[in-house]
Scaffold this motif. Structure first.
Motif, PDB file in Angstrom:
ATOM      1  N   ASP A   5      32.495  85.860 -22.212  1.00  0.00           N
ATOM      2  CA  ASP A   5      32.746  87.294 -22.385  1.00  0.00           C
ATOM      3  C   ASP A   5      31.634  87.950 -23.210  1.00  0.00           C
ATOM      4  OD1 ASP A   5      35.112  87.046 -20.970  1.00  0.00           O
ATOM      5  OD2 ASP A   5      36.362  86.887 -22.769  1.00  0.00           O
ATOM      6  N   LYS A  42      30.349  84.478 -14.404  1.00  0.00           N
ATOM      7  CA  LYS A  42      31.517  84.713 -13.542  1.00  0.00           C
ATOM      8  C   LYS A  42      32.773  84.857 -14.396  1.00  0.00           C
ATOM      9  CE  LYS A  42      29.652  82.269  -9.618  1.00  0.00           C
ATOM     10  NZ  LYS A  42      29.994  82.490  -8.262  1.00  0.00           N
ATOM     11  N   LYS A  43      33.742  85.588 -13.857  1.00  0.00           N
ATOM     12  CA  LYS A  43      35.042  85.716 -14.523  1.00  0.00           C
ATOM     13  C   LYS A  43      35.756  84.371 -14.430  1.00  0.00           C
ATOM     14  CE  LYS A  43      35.206  90.378 -14.829  1.00  0.00           C
ATOM     15  NZ  LYS A  43      35.108  91.102 -16.008  1.00  0.00           N
ATOM     16  N   ASP A  44      36.665  84.113 -15.363  1.00  0.00           N
ATOM     17  CA  ASP A  44      37.301  82.797 -15.399  1.00  0.00           C
ATOM     18  C   ASP A  44      38.209  82.498 -14.215  1.00  0.00           C
ATOM     19  OD1 ASP A  44      39.068  84.666 -16.332  1.00  0.00           O
ATOM     20  OD2 ASP A  44      39.662  83.547 -18.114  1.00  0.00           O
ATOM     21  N   ASP A  45      38.559  83.512 -13.420  1.00  0.00           N
ATOM     22  CA  ASP A  45      39.373  83.244 -12.234  1.00  0.00           C
ATOM     23  C   ASP A  45      38.528  83.152 -10.959  1.00  0.00           C
ATOM     24  OD1 ASP A  45      38.719  85.916 -12.243  1.00  0.00           O
ATOM     25  OD2 ASP A  45      40.722  86.636 -11.727  1.00  0.00           O
ATOM     26  N   GLU A  46      37.212  83.322 -11.075  1.00  0.00           N
ATOM     27  CA  GLU A  46      36.324  83.229  -9.914  1.00  0.00           C
ATOM     28  C   GLU A  46      35.919  81.778  -9.674  1.00  0.00           C
ATOM     29  OE1 GLU A  46      33.000  86.050  -9.469  1.00  0.00           O
ATOM     30  OE2 GLU A  46      33.840  87.082 -11.206  1.00  0.00           O
ATOM     31  N   GLU A  47      35.634  81.496  -8.411  1.00  0.00           N
ATOM     32  CA  GLU A  47      35.185  80.148  -8.064  1.00  0.00           C
ATOM     33  C   GLU A  47      33.770  79.949  -8.592  1.00  0.00           C
ATOM     34  OE1 GLU A  47      34.476  77.484  -4.095  1.00  0.00           O
ATOM     35  OE2 GLU A  47      36.114  78.949  -4.088  1.00  0.00           O
ATOM     36  N   PHE A  49      33.132  79.294 -11.809  1.00  0.00           N
ATOM     37  CA  PHE A  49      33.107  79.637 -13.228  1.00  0.00           C
ATOM     38  C   PHE A  49      32.899  78.371 -14.058  1.00  0.00           C
ATOM     39  CE2 PHE A  49      35.579  79.626 -17.184  1.00  0.00           C
ATOM     40  CZ  PHE A  49      34.999  80.668 -17.866  1.00  0.00           C
ATOM     41  N   ARG A  51      32.485  77.298 -18.244  1.00  0.00           N
ATOM     42  CA  ARG A  51      32.569  77.776 -19.625  1.00  0.00           C
ATOM     43  C   ARG A  51      31.208  77.646 -20.304  1.00  0.00           C
ATOM     44  NH1 ARG A  51      37.711  78.663 -22.192  1.00  0.00           N
ATOM     45  NH2 ARG A  51      37.180  79.065 -24.346  1.00  0.00           N
TER      46      ARG A  51
END
Length: 153
Positions: A5, A42-47, A49, A51
């Motif tokens: 983020d 990428k957003k954490d719900d995107e394929e 992703f 950390r």
């Protein structure tokens, strides 16, 4: 706040592309692939992703200081601080953007999140100091929001 983020917020704030983000990280002497940066953004719900590790965000923040202020050859390179906390992120951003205490207050006020002087100074104290306070996710999020308003207008 998760490092992904923070990375996304700072990428928007600086208005740079993935390759430039990679270049900023390389300024601190750390090598990272642009493909890795794409997966961190990428957003954490995107394929796809992934950390963002502490080491990458630490080198990004150090690279950001060099990117914004220039490299100081008179000083030896400092070791990266791990793990990266919200307090460290605030400190590095304060240095990179050359922010004074009044600037920090104005930034947080612009984000509708006013903080008192003692509360703010407690964030920049050393861990273990009597008046040290950990920086919460909400405060960091509002600081990034206010800094974006300040930089991007």
């Amino acid at each position: 706040m998760i490092h992904n983020d923070v990375l996304r917020s700072l990428r928007y704030l600086l208005d740079v592309n993935d390759a430039k983000l990679t270049d900023i990280i390389k300024l601190s002497g750390f090598d990272v692939a642009t493909d890795d940066i794409v997966s961190y953004l990428k957003k954490d719900d995107e394929e796809g992703f992934v950390r963002c590790p502490d080491e990458v965000i630490a080198h990004f923040l150090d690279g950001l200081v060099i990117f914004k202020r220039g490299k100081d050859d008179s000083r030896p390179p400092q070791p990266v601080e791990l793990p990266v906390t919200n307090n460290i992120i605030m400190k590095k951003l304060r240095v990179a953007f050359e922010l004074k205490e009044d600037d920090l207050h104005a930034i947080l006020k612009a984000a509708d999140f006013p903080v008192s002087k003692p509360e703010l100074s407690a964030l920049f104290r050393k861990v273990g100091h009597n008046n040290y306070r950990p920086c919460g996710d909400q405060l960091l999020r509002n600081f990034l929001k206010g800094l974006t308003l300040r930089v991007r207008g």
